[in-house]
Design a protein around this motif. Sequence first.
Motif, PDB file in Angstrom:
ATOM      1  N   UNK A 227      32.057 -69.313  -5.626  1.00  0.00           N
ATOM      2  CA  UNK A 227      31.895 -68.423  -6.764  1.00  0.00           C
ATOM      3  C   UNK A 227      30.739 -67.471  -6.515  1.00  0.00           C
ATOM      4  N   UNK A 228      30.420 -66.677  -7.499  1.00  0.00           N
ATOM      5  CA  UNK A 228      29.451 -65.616  -7.294  1.00  0.00           C
ATOM      6  C   UNK A 228      27.998 -66.064  -7.440  1.00  0.00           C
ATOM      7  N   UNK A 229      27.731 -67.248  -7.944  1.00  0.00           N
ATOM      8  CA  UNK A 229      26.360 -67.731  -8.072  1.00  0.00           C
ATOM      9  C   UNK A 229      26.223 -69.061  -7.325  1.00  0.00           C
ATOM     10  N   UNK A 230      25.997 -69.012  -6.028  1.00  0.00           N
ATOM     11  CA  UNK A 230      25.964 -70.244  -5.233  1.00  0.00           C
ATOM     12  C   UNK A 230      24.751 -71.126  -5.494  1.00  0.00           C
ATOM     13  N   UNK A 231      23.717 -70.601  -6.161  1.00  0.00           N
ATOM     14  CA  UNK A 231      22.521 -71.402  -6.419  1.00  0.00           C
ATOM     15  C   UNK A 231      22.786 -72.535  -7.398  1.00  0.00           C
ATOM     16  N   UNK A 232      23.867 -72.452  -8.153  1.00  0.00           N
ATOM     17  CA  UNK A 232      24.169 -73.468  -9.150  1.00  0.00           C
ATOM     18  C   UNK A 232      24.703 -74.755  -8.535  1.00  0.00           C
ATOM     19  N   UNK A 233      25.268 -74.681  -7.339  1.00  0.00           N
ATOM     20  CA  UNK A 233      25.927 -75.838  -6.725  1.00  0.00           C
ATOM     21  C   UNK A 233      25.142 -76.356  -5.536  1.00  0.00           C
ATOM     22  N   UNK A 234      25.213 -77.656  -5.328  1.00  0.00           N
ATOM     23  CA  UNK A 234      24.603 -78.270  -4.153  1.00  0.00           C
ATOM     24  C   UNK A 234      25.524 -78.176  -2.944  1.00  0.00           C
ATOM     25  N   UNK A 235      26.806 -78.195  -3.197  1.00  0.00           N
ATOM     26  CA  UNK A 235      27.805 -78.121  -2.141  1.00  0.00           C
ATOM     27  C   UNK A 235      28.866 -77.116  -2.562  1.00  0.00           C
ATOM     28  N   UNK A 236      29.151 -76.159  -1.691  1.00  0.00           N
ATOM     29  CA  UNK A 236      30.166 -75.152  -1.975  1.00  0.00           C
ATOM     30  C   UNK A 236      31.287 -75.320  -0.963  1.00  0.00           C
ATOM     31  N   UNK A 237      32.481 -75.498  -1.481  1.00  0.00           N
ATOM     32  CA  UNK A 237      33.660 -75.601  -0.624  1.00  0.00           C
ATOM     33  C   UNK A 237      34.353 -74.248  -0.667  1.00  0.00           C
ATOM     34  N   UNK A 238      34.433 -73.607   0.478  1.00  0.00           N
ATOM     35  CA  UNK A 238      34.888 -72.231   0.575  1.00  0.00           C
ATOM     36  C   UNK A 238      36.412 -72.156   0.674  1.00  0.00           C
TER      37      UNK A 238
END
Length: 173
Positions: free
Chosen positions: A138-149
């Motif tokens: 998503x557009x605000x990656x700071x909110x998540x600890x793990x980002x699955x692209x």
Amino acid sequence: MILKRFIDKSNKKYVKKSVLNRVVQPNDNKINSIGVLVDNNEFTDIEWINNLAQSLKVNQNQLKILSYFNPKKEEISVFTNTFAKKDLSWNGQFKSQIAKDFVNTSFDLLINLYQTNDLALQVATAATNATLKVGLNNTNPELNDLIINVNINDKSVFKTELIKYLNILNKLK
């Protein structure tokens, strides 16, 4: 109109402050409870979420789903627990008791199934108390600890990748 801008500005400040003040404590606790935050316009597959919880070996009573719903559209939500932008108040506070209960619940894992840049979803993510927060690109990656692209429609790839990374982190039972 001016009041809405002030509310939005206070909520943006809340999200930034929450991101900066969040302290991630590494631990070896296994996942026992899951919170899922979805955008009803992007994702409506409840059965898939239930199957994901079973794959993660989490009881159904330890799974909570909160859906962001736009009541202006002539649609009906498939989710029972919903909130709307009008439920968002000042400084990351919610007027809706359903949203308050979800945010105040402590989860071992929060899954953010949305890709929109909606402030209400970001506030809900920032306000939710979770040990591990996982989201999509998503557009605000700071909110998540793990980002699955992956795209939100690639459910099987998301599930596979989530299980893979949770195994690496030793979070599954």
